[in-house]
Design a protein around this motif. Structure first.
Motif, PDB file in Angstrom:
ATOM      1  N   UNK A 162     -50.409 -51.662  -2.233  1.00 47.62           N
ATOM      2  CA  UNK A 162     -51.327 -50.348  -1.964  1.00 47.62           C
ATOM      3  C   UNK A 162     -50.487 -49.763  -0.735  1.00 47.62           C
ATOM      4  N   UNK A 163     -50.462 -50.386   0.165  1.00 47.55           N
ATOM      5  CA  UNK A 163     -49.805 -49.894   1.531  1.00 47.55           C
ATOM      6  C   UNK A 163     -48.335 -49.340   1.167  1.00 47.55           C
ATOM      7  N   UNK A 164     -47.614 -50.125   0.431  1.00 44.03           N
ATOM      8  CA  UNK A 164     -46.152 -49.954   0.081  1.00 44.03           C
ATOM      9  C   UNK A 164     -46.319 -48.556  -0.560  1.00 44.03           C
ATOM     10  N   UNK A 165     -47.177 -48.390  -1.594  1.00 42.13           N
ATOM     11  CA  UNK A 165     -46.985 -47.191  -2.194  1.00 42.13           C
ATOM     12  C   UNK A 165     -47.484 -46.014  -1.481  1.00 42.13           C
ATOM     13  N   UNK A 166     -48.470 -46.013  -0.651  1.00 42.15           N
ATOM     14  CA  UNK A 166     -48.868 -44.922   0.278  1.00 42.15           C
ATOM     15  C   UNK A 166     -47.435 -44.381   1.148  1.00 42.15           C
ATOM     16  N   UNK A 167     -46.822 -45.636   1.338  1.00 38.10           N
ATOM     17  CA  UNK A 167     -45.681 -45.376   2.367  1.00 38.10           C
ATOM     18  C   UNK A 167     -44.460 -44.754   1.662  1.00 38.10           C
ATOM     19  N   UNK A 181     -49.020 -49.996 -10.711  1.00 37.67           N
ATOM     20  CA  UNK A 181     -49.411 -51.091  -9.992  1.00 37.67           C
ATOM     21  C   UNK A 181     -49.585 -52.171 -11.227  1.00 37.67           C
ATOM     22  N   UNK A 182     -49.004 -53.254 -10.853  1.00 37.31           N
ATOM     23  CA  UNK A 182     -49.100 -54.534 -11.683  1.00 37.31           C
ATOM     24  C   UNK A 182     -50.056 -55.476 -10.914  1.00 37.31           C
ATOM     25  N   UNK A 212     -60.821 -54.805 -12.057  1.00 30.81           N
ATOM     26  CA  UNK A 212     -62.001 -54.149 -12.164  1.00 30.81           C
ATOM     27  C   UNK A 212     -61.876 -52.589 -11.841  1.00 30.81           C
ATOM     28  N   UNK A 213     -62.939 -51.826 -12.135  1.00 35.23           N
ATOM     29  CA  UNK A 213     -63.060 -50.250 -11.811  1.00 35.23           C
ATOM     30  C   UNK A 213     -62.370 -49.983 -10.463  1.00 35.23           C
ATOM     31  N   UNK A 214     -62.873 -50.821  -9.537  1.00 34.54           N
ATOM     32  CA  UNK A 214     -62.762 -50.633  -8.243  1.00 34.54           C
ATOM     33  C   UNK A 214     -61.274 -50.944  -7.748  1.00 34.54           C
ATOM     34  N   UNK A 215     -60.706 -52.012  -8.434  1.00 37.71           N
ATOM     35  CA  UNK A 215     -59.291 -52.320  -8.252  1.00 37.71           C
ATOM     36  C   UNK A 215     -58.174 -51.099  -8.818  1.00 37.71           C
ATOM     37  N   UNK A 222     -51.860 -43.567  -4.392  1.00 39.47           N
ATOM     38  CA  UNK A 222     -51.005 -42.915  -5.014  1.00 39.47           C
ATOM     39  C   UNK A 222     -50.217 -43.398  -6.041  1.00 39.47           C
ATOM     40  N   UNK A 223     -50.748 -44.243  -6.758  1.00 37.73           N
ATOM     41  CA  UNK A 223     -49.991 -45.030  -7.851  1.00 37.73           C
ATOM     42  C   UNK A 223     -50.540 -43.953  -9.210  1.00 37.73           C
ATOM     43  N   UNK A 224     -49.893 -44.117 -10.276  1.00 36.51           N
ATOM     44  CA  UNK A 224     -50.079 -43.315 -11.336  1.00 36.51           C
ATOM     45  C   UNK A 224     -50.885 -44.049 -12.425  1.00 36.51           C
ATOM     46  N   UNK A 225     -50.666 -45.580 -12.391  1.00 32.63           N
ATOM     47  CA  UNK A 225     -51.504 -46.304 -13.458  1.00 32.63           C
ATOM     48  C   UNK A 225     -51.601 -47.544 -12.950  1.00 32.63           C
ATOM     49  N   UNK A 226     -52.342 -48.516 -13.510  1.00 28.79           N
ATOM     50  CA  UNK A 226     -52.601 -50.099 -13.181  1.00 28.79           C
ATOM     51  C   UNK A 226     -52.671 -50.803 -14.119  1.00 28.79           C
ATOM     52  N   UNK A 227     -51.872 -51.604 -14.232  1.00 23.99           N
ATOM     53  CA  UNK A 227     -51.535 -52.519 -15.537  1.00 23.99           C
ATOM     54  C   UNK A 227     -52.105 -54.193 -15.143  1.00 23.99           C
ATOM     55  N   UNK A 228     -53.243 -54.486 -15.911  1.00 30.09           N
ATOM     56  CA  UNK A 228     -53.462 -55.916 -15.413  1.00 30.09           C
ATOM     57  C   UNK A 228     -52.388 -57.072 -15.902  1.00 30.09           C
TER      58      UNK A 228
END
Length: 118
Positions: free
Chosen positions: A57-62, A74-75, A80-83, A91-97
């Motif tokens: 998360x912090x790397x993406x923001x940077x 994100x991988x 969960x919805x909060x994750x 700032x990520x475009x998507x989140x893959x489990x």
């Protein structure tokens, strides 16, 4: 660019993305990813979330502060919805489990590369 501190996860993601006919660069942590984005151009970043030091998360923001406009996906083992919201808010475009299938990763990458080309 694929970023993951786990060598097995890195190898799996790299194998899938390479089979898509792309050039792949890897980084083993958030710090290295940030430095690589400063020096190179990438069409997409696949970012693990839980890493020592600077997490995903912090790397993406940077990376976004560096004016990186291309997709960051994100991988994460946490889906969960909060994750997912935390990844999107970073700032990520998507989140893959994790674990993901070849098809899931291919579809996510294809969607975002197509979106960014429009």
């Amino acid at each position: 660019l694929i970023v993951d501190d786990n060598p097995v996860n890195l190898l799996v993601a790299k194998k899938i993305v390479t089979h898509m006919g792309t050039n792949v660069t890897t980084a083993v942590n958030g710090e290295e990813a940030i430095e690589m984005v400063k020096r190179n151009s990438y069409d997409l970043v696949l970012m693990d979330i839980q890493m020592p030091g600077i997490d995903g998360h912090h790397a993406a923001m940077e990376i976004r502060r560096l004016d990186f406009k291309n997709p960051i996906i994100a991988l994460s083992a946490n889906a969960y919805k909060d994750d997912v919201m935390k990844s999107l808010n970073a700032g990520m475009n998507d989140h893959i489990e994790k674990p993901f299938t070849d098809v899931q990763l291919f579809e996510a990458i294809s969607k975002h590369i197509t979106d960014s080309a429009d």
